[in-house]
Design an enzyme around this catalytic site. Structure first.
Site, short mmCIF file in Angstrom:
data_model
loop_
_atom_site.label_atom_id
_atom_site.label_comp_id
_atom_site.label_asym_id
_atom_site.label_seq_id
_atom_site.Cartn_x
_atom_site.Cartn_y
_atom_site.Cartn_z
N CYS A 170 1.05 -1.60 0.07
CA CYS A 170 0.29 0.19 0.26
C CYS A 170 0.62 1.36 -0.16
O CYS A 170 0.44 2.62 -0.30
CB CYS A 170 -0.72 0.40 0.98
SG CYS A 170 -1.89 -0.92 1.07
N HIS A 201 -2.70 7.50 2.37
CA HIS A 201 -3.55 5.78 1.35
C HIS A 201 -5.20 5.96 2.01
O HIS A 201 -4.86 6.01 3.01
CB HIS A 201 -2.39 4.59 1.88
CG HIS A 201 -3.10 3.76 1.71
ND1 HIS A 201 -3.26 2.81 0.94
CD2 HIS A 201 -3.16 2.56 2.43
CE1 HIS A 201 -4.33 1.47 0.47
NE2 HIS A 201 -4.02 0.99 2.09
N ASN A 233 -10.59 -0.14 -0.36
CA ASN A 233 -8.69 0.05 0.00
C ASN A 233 -8.05 -0.59 -1.21
O ASN A 233 -7.96 -1.61 -1.49
CB ASN A 233 -8.14 -0.88 0.84
CG ASN A 233 -6.52 -0.70 1.37
OD1 ASN A 233 -5.97 -0.87 0.12
ND2 ASN A 233 -6.46 -1.27 2.18
O1 UT7 Z 1 -3.25 -0.81 4.18
C1 UT7 Z 1 -3.53 -1.55 4.68
C2 UT7 Z 1 -3.86 -2.10 5.03
N1 UT7 Z 1 -5.27 -2.87 6.13
C3 UT7 Z 1 -5.98 -1.62 6.97
O2 UT7 Z 1 -5.50 -0.45 7.21
C4 UT7 Z 1 -6.75 -2.15 7.67
C5 UT7 Z 1 -6.54 -2.14 9.11
N2 UT7 Z 1 -7.76 -3.10 10.20
C6 UT7 Z 1 -8.81 -2.16 10.20
O3 UT7 Z 1 -9.45 -1.45 9.11
C7 UT7 Z 1 -9.56 -2.82 11.10
O4 UT7 Z 1 -8.79 -3.48 12.34
C8 UT7 Z 1 -10.98 -3.75 10.87
C9 UT7 Z 1 -12.11 -2.95 9.78
C10 UT7 Z 1 -10.16 -4.63 9.67
C11 UT7 Z 1 -11.89 -4.38 11.69
O5 UT7 Z 1 -12.46 -3.32 12.55
P1 UT7 Z 1 -11.96 -3.90 14.11
O6 UT7 Z 1 -13.14 -2.45 14.80
O7 UT7 Z 1 -10.71 -4.19 14.74
O8 UT7 Z 1 -13.22 -4.98 14.20
P2 UT7 Z 1 -12.39 -6.33 15.04
O9 UT7 Z 1 -11.67 -7.10 14.23
O10 UT7 Z 1 -12.27 -6.74 16.63
O11 UT7 Z 1 -13.90 -7.20 14.94
C12 UT7 Z 1 -14.46 -6.82 16.03
C13 UT7 Z 1 -15.91 -7.48 16.06
C14 UT7 Z 1 -15.57 -9.70 15.64
O12 UT7 Z 1 -16.75 -9.87 15.98
P3 UT7 Z 1 -16.83 -10.33 17.81
O13 UT7 Z 1 -15.39 -11.08 17.90
O14 UT7 Z 1 -16.55 -9.35 18.36
O15 UT7 Z 1 -17.70 -11.24 17.81
C15 UT7 Z 1 -15.44 -10.01 13.81
O16 UT7 Z 1 -15.48 -11.22 14.01
O17 UT7 Z 1 -16.38 -8.05 14.03
C16 UT7 Z 1 -16.46 -9.47 13.52
N3 UT7 Z 1 -16.49 -8.99 12.14
C17 UT7 Z 1 -17.60 -8.78 10.99
N4 UT7 Z 1 -18.70 -9.10 11.82
C18 UT7 Z 1 -19.39 -8.17 10.36
C19 UT7 Z 1 -15.53 -9.04 10.86
N5 UT7 Z 1 -15.22 -8.67 10.10
C20 UT7 Z 1 -16.33 -8.57 9.86
C21 UT7 Z 1 -17.74 -8.43 8.90
N6 UT7 Z 1 -18.51 -8.20 9.16
N7 UT7 Z 1 -17.63 -7.95 7.75
#
Ligand code: UT7
Length: 320
Positions: free
Chosen positions: A114, A247, A277
């Protein structure tokens, strides 16, 4: 002799097909509301079957050439930032060179995920400033949809396809549009965002895997730090920066960076809602939108900044 680097033109291209959050909710256990609130994304563009990274990059390049009022005979080199090349080798840059019917010069790919566009633009700037090239076409092009695990809701909702291109040119007398750039990497973070395969590792290609929270924290701290370091090094107060073109990974990351830097959201270009992204393509895609919306004028200070897998990160200070 020191030469100045000018930004001569910009072009971008998105595949026609749009995949909305509702469409995704039919593929994996997710919802429009979760994706919107956690990422700000509402839709992404997806390349159709047979539409390759080189096709997207070629279209963006053609539009950048028109914007710069140049023809391909005036371009000395092509640098393509991509994580999703058409083939492992040769480079996608040479494929685009052939599509543009360019028979001279040289072309190569850059891999910094990225951060790839900031890395590629930095390399092009150095070629120009060292008097090794006059005009360089720098492209970010990706078909990330091809390396997504469409069963993994943690990652497949985040990415999209697209391409953007910028043409840099040499000016022997004037001031440089590109004032400075600062690049970083730290391989200790290799495993928090990568593909689970590769030619040397297991003979495969692999799909994206990510420890989202770790990437998020690093993105906020490192992207805000790199904006601070480049403005401090060049003694340009942050309040003099008209626009930051970051980005585009997650709207919450952009908001957190704005908060840390004490900048209004109106100073940070945000296109993640409609593009998702697009890795190395996201900065030139966002730049094209910003230029189209007159968010920046000639003479304004801008900063490009990115963080990607590696981890890699960096920034570029521009006086447009
Ligand atoms: O270019 C660089 C590349 N990537 C990035 O910059 C991404 C950086 N990270 C992020 O943007 C965030 O961490 C995410 C958007 C990926 C995730 O957001 P989060 O607030 O950190 O959520 P989480 O991973 O803590 O997940 C919270 C909950 C989980 O459920 P439980 O364990 O609380 O029951 C996940 O299983 O949300 C669940 N979850 C989803 N639910 C519905 C994870 N993905 C999804 C989804 N739909 N797509």
């Amino acid at each position: 002799m020191t030469c100045a680097t000018k930004i001569l033109g910009c072009g971008s291209y998105l595949p026609e097909k749009i995949l909305t959050n509702e469409d995704l909710a039919e593929l994996v256990d997710t919802s429009d509301s979760w994706i919107r609130t956690r990422t700000g994304i509402t839709q992404r563009h997806i390349a159709k079957e047979g539409e390759l990274t080189s096709d997207l990059g070629f279209k963006a390049a053609e539009l950048a050439l028109i914007d710069a009022e140049l023809n391909i005979s005036q371009i000395d080199a092509i640098i393509v930032a991509t994580t999703t090349p058409d083939n492992i080798f040769p480079s996608t840059a040479t494929k685009i060179q052939a599509k543009l019917n360019m028979k001279h010069g040289f072309a190569f790919d850059v891999q910094a995920v990225c951060s790839g566009f900031v890395y590629a633009l930095t390399i092009a700037d150095k070629f120009i400033k060292s008097n090794s090239a006059n005009n360089i076409l720098v492209i970010g092009a990706e078909t990330l949809s091809r390396i997504l695990n469409w069963q993994d809701r943690n990652s497949c909702v985040l990415f999209g396809d697209g391409a953007g291109a910028v043409i840099l040119g040499r000016d022997q007398t004037g001031e440089s549009d590109i004032i400075d750039s600062m690049l970083h990497s730290d391989g200790d973070f290799y495993n928090i965002l990568n593909t689970d395969g590769g030619p040397s590792l297991n003979g495969g290609m692999g799909k994206i895997t990510m420890q989202g929270k770790d990437v998020f924290k690093n993105a906020v701290s490192k992207m805000s730090a790199t904006v601070k370091e480049i403005t401090e090094k060049n003694q340009i107060p942050l309040e003099n920066i008209k626009l930051i073109v970051p980005h585009q990974a997650n709207k919450r990351i952009l908001d957190a960076v704005a908060e840390r830097l004490n900048l209004g959201n109106d100073k940070i270009v945000s296109t993640v809602n409609i593009h998702a992204n697009t890795s190395a393509s996201s900065i030139p895609l966002a730049l094209k939108e910003a230029l189209g919306n007159n968010m920046v004028s000639r003479g304004d200070y801008m900063i490009f900044e990115a963080l990607g897998a590696g981890l890699t990160w960096g920034s570029m200070l521009i006086k447009y």
